[in-house]
Design a protein around this motif. Sequence first.
Motif, mmCIF file in Angstrom:
data_model
loop_
_atom_site.group_PDB
_atom_site.id
_atom_site.type_symbol
_atom_site.label_atom_id
_atom_site.label_comp_id
_atom_site.label_asym_id
_atom_site.label_seq_id
_atom_site.Cartn_x
_atom_site.Cartn_y
_atom_site.Cartn_z
ATOM 1 N N MET A 104 31.387 49.790 31.508
ATOM 2 C CA MET A 104 31.458 48.323 31.447
ATOM 3 C C MET A 104 31.598 47.690 32.835
ATOM 4 S SD MET A 104 30.970 47.704 28.305
ATOM 5 C CE MET A 104 31.432 45.981 28.068
ATOM 6 N N ALA A 105 31.307 48.465 33.876
ATOM 7 C CA ALA A 105 31.548 47.987 35.238
ATOM 8 C C ALA A 105 30.724 46.753 35.613
ATOM 9 C CB ALA A 105 31.283 49.120 36.220
ATOM 10 N N LYS A 106 29.561 46.579 34.987
ATOM 11 C CA LYS A 106 28.740 45.420 35.357
ATOM 12 C C LYS A 106 29.240 44.112 34.743
ATOM 13 C CE LYS A 106 24.503 48.009 36.208
ATOM 14 N NZ LYS A 106 24.559 47.885 37.682
ATOM 15 N N PHE A 107 30.180 44.228 33.836
ATOM 16 C CA PHE A 107 30.791 43.009 33.274
ATOM 17 C C PHE A 107 31.906 42.569 34.219
ATOM 18 C CE2 PHE A 107 29.346 42.001 28.955
ATOM 19 C CZ PHE A 107 28.481 43.056 28.736
ATOM 20 N N ASN A 108 31.517 42.087 35.402
ATOM 21 C CA ASN A 108 32.535 41.913 36.435
ATOM 22 C C ASN A 108 32.736 40.469 36.867
ATOM 23 O OD1 ASN A 108 30.174 41.490 37.707
ATOM 24 N ND2 ASN A 108 30.339 43.166 39.174
ATOM 25 N N ARG A 109 32.424 39.534 35.975
ATOM 26 C CA ARG A 109 32.551 38.129 36.383
ATOM 27 C C ARG A 109 33.744 37.431 35.739
ATOM 28 N NH1 ARG A 109 28.162 34.876 35.008
ATOM 29 N NH2 ARG A 109 27.745 36.366 33.360
ATOM 30 N N ILE A 110 34.337 36.540 36.517
ATOM 31 C CA ILE A 110 35.353 35.645 35.954
ATOM 32 C C ILE A 110 34.588 34.438 35.450
ATOM 33 C CG2 ILE A 110 37.307 34.153 36.545
ATOM 34 C CD1 ILE A 110 38.238 36.388 38.403
ATOM 35 N N ALA A 120 42.389 32.099 31.583
ATOM 36 C CA ALA A 120 41.101 32.385 32.208
ATOM 37 C C ALA A 120 40.299 33.266 31.274
ATOM 38 C CB ALA A 120 41.307 33.093 33.552
ATOM 39 N N ARG A 121 38.986 33.011 31.261
ATOM 40 C CA ARG A 121 38.092 33.873 30.476
ATOM 41 C C ARG A 121 37.411 34.812 31.451
ATOM 42 N NH1 ARG A 121 33.615 32.258 27.992
ATOM 43 N NH2 ARG A 121 33.437 30.382 29.245
ATOM 44 N N VAL A 122 37.561 36.102 31.226
ATOM 45 C CA VAL A 122 36.994 37.055 32.175
ATOM 46 C C VAL A 122 36.240 38.143 31.431
ATOM 47 C CG1 VAL A 122 38.923 36.642 33.762
ATOM 48 C CG2 VAL A 122 38.988 38.621 32.267
ATOM 49 N N GLN A 123 35.289 38.748 32.149
ATOM 50 C CA GLN A 123 34.582 39.874 31.556
ATOM 51 C C GLN A 123 35.449 41.129 31.686
ATOM 52 O OE1 GLN A 123 30.697 39.654 33.521
ATOM 53 N NE2 GLN A 123 29.900 38.786 31.614
ATOM 54 N N PRO A 124 35.224 42.110 30.821
ATOM 55 C CA PRO A 124 36.154 43.244 30.749
ATOM 56 C C PRO A 124 36.167 44.131 31.987
ATOM 57 C CG PRO A 124 34.244 43.644 29.353
ATOM 58 C CD PRO A 124 34.160 42.216 29.804
ATOM 59 N N GLY A 125 35.080 44.110 32.782
ATOM 60 C CA GLY A 125 35.044 44.984 33.948
ATOM 61 C C GLY A 125 35.721 44.404 35.176
ATOM 62 N N VAL A 126 36.299 43.208 35.052
ATOM 63 C CA VAL A 126 37.008 42.600 36.177
ATOM 64 C C VAL A 126 38.304 43.379 36.422
ATOM 65 C CG1 VAL A 126 38.273 40.526 36.889
ATOM 66 C CG2 VAL A 126 36.050 40.312 35.762
ATOM 67 N N GLN A 127 38.585 43.667 37.689
ATOM 68 C CA GLN A 127 39.813 44.404 37.986
ATOM 69 C C GLN A 127 41.041 43.542 37.719
ATOM 70 O OE1 GLN A 127 37.614 45.050 40.988
ATOM 71 N NE2 GLN A 127 37.004 47.034 40.170
#
Lengths: 497, 392
Positions: A104-110, A120-127
């Motif tokens: 899921m690393a490409k799901f990296n956007r806030i 905040a809504r964030v994608q799951p790959g966000v650190q």
Amino acid sequence: MPLTMPLPEPAILSRRDEIVARLREILPPAHVIADETARRAYECDALAMYRALPLVVALPETVAEVSAIMALAAELNVKIVPRGAGTSLSGGALPLEDGILLGMAKFNRILEVDFENRCARVQPGVQNLAITRAVEHAGFYYAPDPSSQIACTIGGNVGENAGGVHCLKYGLTTNNILGLEIVLMGGEVLRLGGKHLDSEMYDLLGLMTGSEGLLGVVTEVTVRLLQKPLTARGLLLPFPSVEAGARCVGAIIARGIIPGGLEMMDQATIGAVESFQPCGYPLNAGAIVIVELDGTPAEVDHLVAVVEGIARAEGAMETRVSQSEAERLRFWAGRKNAFPAVSCIGPDYLCMDGTIPRRRLPDVLTRMDRLAKACGLRVANVFHAGDGNLHPLILYDASKDGDIERAEQLGADILRLCVEVGGVLTGEHGVGVEKRDLMGEMFDETDLSQQQRVKCAFDPQHRLNPGKVFPTLHRCAELGAMHVQSGKLPFPNLPRF
Amino acid sequence: MTPSPRDETDVRDAIRDALAAETPLAIRGHGSKAGLGRAAAPAQILSLAALSGVTLYEPEELVLTARAGTPLREIVALLDAHRQQLAFEPMDHALLLGGARDDATIGGVVAVNASGPRRIKAGAARDHLLGFRCVTGRGEIVKSGGRVMKNVTGYDLSKLVAGSYGTLAVLTETTFKVLPQAETEQTLLLSGLGEEKGLAALRKASGSPYEVSSLAFDPRENIAALRLEGPEISVVKRRDDLVALLAPLGAAAQTLEAESSRAFWMRLRDGEPVAAGEGVVWRISLAPSDGFTFVESLRRNGAPLLAHVYDWAGGLVWLRLEAAPDAHAGAIRAVVDRLGGHATLIRADEATRATVDVFHPQPAALAALTRRVKDAFDPLHILERGRMRADF
Ligand SMILES: Cc1cc2nc3c(=O)[nH]c(=O)nc-3n(C[C@H](O)[C@H](O)[C@H](O)COP(=O)(O)OP(=O)(O)OC[C@H]3O[C@@H](n4cnc5c(N)ncnc54)[C@H](O)[C@@H]3O)c2cc1C
Ligand SMILES: Cc1cc2nc3c(=O)[nH]c(=O)nc-3n(C[C@H](O)[C@H](O)[C@H](O)COP(=O)(O)OP(=O)(O)OC[C@H]3O[C@@H](n4cnc5c(N)ncnc54)[C@H](O)[C@@H]3O)c2cc1C
């Protein structure tokens, strides 16, 4: 603990090329990793003693792609293992040889920061730490702070219900998320929660959190944001013994104070930390307690004085109170470096993760020590003392014959001890494959069957991350069967699943 | 005959008997709210009142275990004596629904996932339930969770049973995280701001570092209320800081000292601002910034609003409206669906509750999953049939 994973299905292995080709119809070809060398990068997570080469790695970028992959997996009867950053310490993201590894690393956007509603809504790959970085300019932060927070993803945090030193006061992941978007096996996209509080009907958001990637794939997370406290101060409290430190921890809480952080390290860890990167911990202490108090300056000053008093009464060798932010961070530096530091005093270590009722701490540590001596291994201890979450680090040498097995055996014995005194097998790292076969220590067959029925409601074919969490896989049809009394099934006209 | 089990095995036997006799069961703690929820077909009542008593309380460990039928007031009194609390502030429904005050059981509190004004800071019942024992609709005794603060061993079924209204399993024992009571509290009242500006002030305060633990707006008196809890020295300072932060709004500020502050929030917790008088009562949860938009839309659409109040900085709206055949469900839910959130019908006559969805309808895929979860615990729909959904 000999670990057996479900045997790879030859029928699937033999259709590998077809599966890869079908995935390439869904994803840009470069996002489907079929090459063996590239797949190697995914063969284990942070529990590196278990490895398996995934059938193929898929790296989706959109929810539609995830949905299509799940539908494809359903059609072809292939298993799926979701993966965030792969920092799981329980083998939660261990691949399957006959399964698609869904990275899921490409799901990296806030996607959205909403200060008005403090979320905040964030994608799951966000650190994890990236969320705080994105909002701290406005005085906010995301509270759960696993030590792995620079690397681990929020999707993985949801998978494991991750916590950190702040969770005594601010809760775990489950207390800090408001909404999820998930994709079910089969491809349906669902939204649970949102920017509002509490769900209606069943709290599937709460159920998903800590479900270790077994129920659905998380494609979006709405997290709560908290305001940074106006100030935070640390106390470094060395004690002659772990017992004295544990008494101090109990006394602080009994006084009605819930600190922002309340951690403890034993002598072995203190020594390791000081030789790794000295930060001024007294080497003659039997244990160090670190307390962090946060809030308004007036409140913190007041509480610092109270805690200092308690510490002295419980026999602290000295009380150091941070006079600056730099000093507060220095107090924490050793604690935060404890894991890498310990890996320098023994070639390998196994990090266990059990929780116990806090007052059993001295007793458990003594017995743990006895167990370790009996099998000739050493254990270093760091713990989230405030909530009784222990992380015994079992030192071993993988190059020595039988050491791994002895370390695993000791780990299992320690977890059994945790359960025996009223605690649990895992406080924050999850069951994964590591503690899977110990589930019977805490739950009986009926308890486990009920949990697996919940799994069946989401994934009747057991195709999502199978082989994790449950010691035995039951077919859903068998779990759905009802207790028949006097040879007749009640309500014969009701549909059964 | 109403079975009154005295222990967990009795509960299991009662459920097995009900399964064999094909008699649906309604679970009652103290039964004070028997006529509520969806108006469901009559069922045999399983009373848990005899399954009572605190079985473990370790103040220093912040943990308490009680049998499900234990009166809430008994638990609150015990905690009070140690200056501890159930921080989620379970509400008392007597004002809203009639019946005696202080009459809930702890099982009922979990079953409805109760919470009060402090929800925004401290969480709901779901956040404090560490573990439980229950008997499922299959007649099986099951336990989940534990008694320690941090636990991720297996699925978090505590979250599932909290708010399930007895439709999944009969709780027999519940274990909670308890918390110290605040040393003191004060409430800052700002008057004269009006609804829109008042709510904006609440959001501003909730985004401040002053740790406001409850934020409400009461249109009847045109006041915004902000609760501060903690050590005296800190409460006073934070109140002053808040006054300074909100001074540019030009509202008149007043402070409620500890005792009046507690009374104020208890009245709000129990729905007092909307309780008195005729009409249907709704409870709506949405994003705080949507609270006012929601009420405005209803007004614009001509809904016969009789009373309303905002809690949770605008994220919880209590409404009382003139009765109507559909209790205005269509109008209310159309707006809520546009904004995101959910609306629950809390008070209406039986005929209305037989035809209108009391709980917010779900999209098809979610409803199907919900139904599968229900079936996983209670495949024959023996427990609280029809209470949450017409189809189970
Ligand atoms: C040095 C170190 C320190 C650590 N400290 C802590 C700590 O203090 N506290 C703590 O709680 N943990 C800690 N951990 C453990 C680990 O970092 C956490 O469990 C973290 O939440 C895992 O996140 P990840 O992104 O790496 O997930 P992964 O390891 O990739 O996956 C973890 C689990 O989540 C599932 N998953 C991942 N993404 C998704 C998704 N999008 N949808 C569905 N399921 C998904 C996986 O299938 C797997 O079961 C530590 C680990 C290390 C290596
Ligand atoms: C439709 C409806 C909405 C409500 N909404 C809220 C709310 O949002 N917030 C709030 O604080 N209170 C709410 N309540 C009030 C709540 O019922 C009471 O506050 C109180 O908790 C109930 O206690 P009791 O012992 O009288 O339960 P009862 O009135 O006897 O039962 C209430 C519900 O809990 C279930 N139940 C009771 N005991 C058990 C058990 N041991 N195991 C499993 N299930 C059990 C019952 O099946 C029933 O569905 C609501 C009540 C109803 C009916």
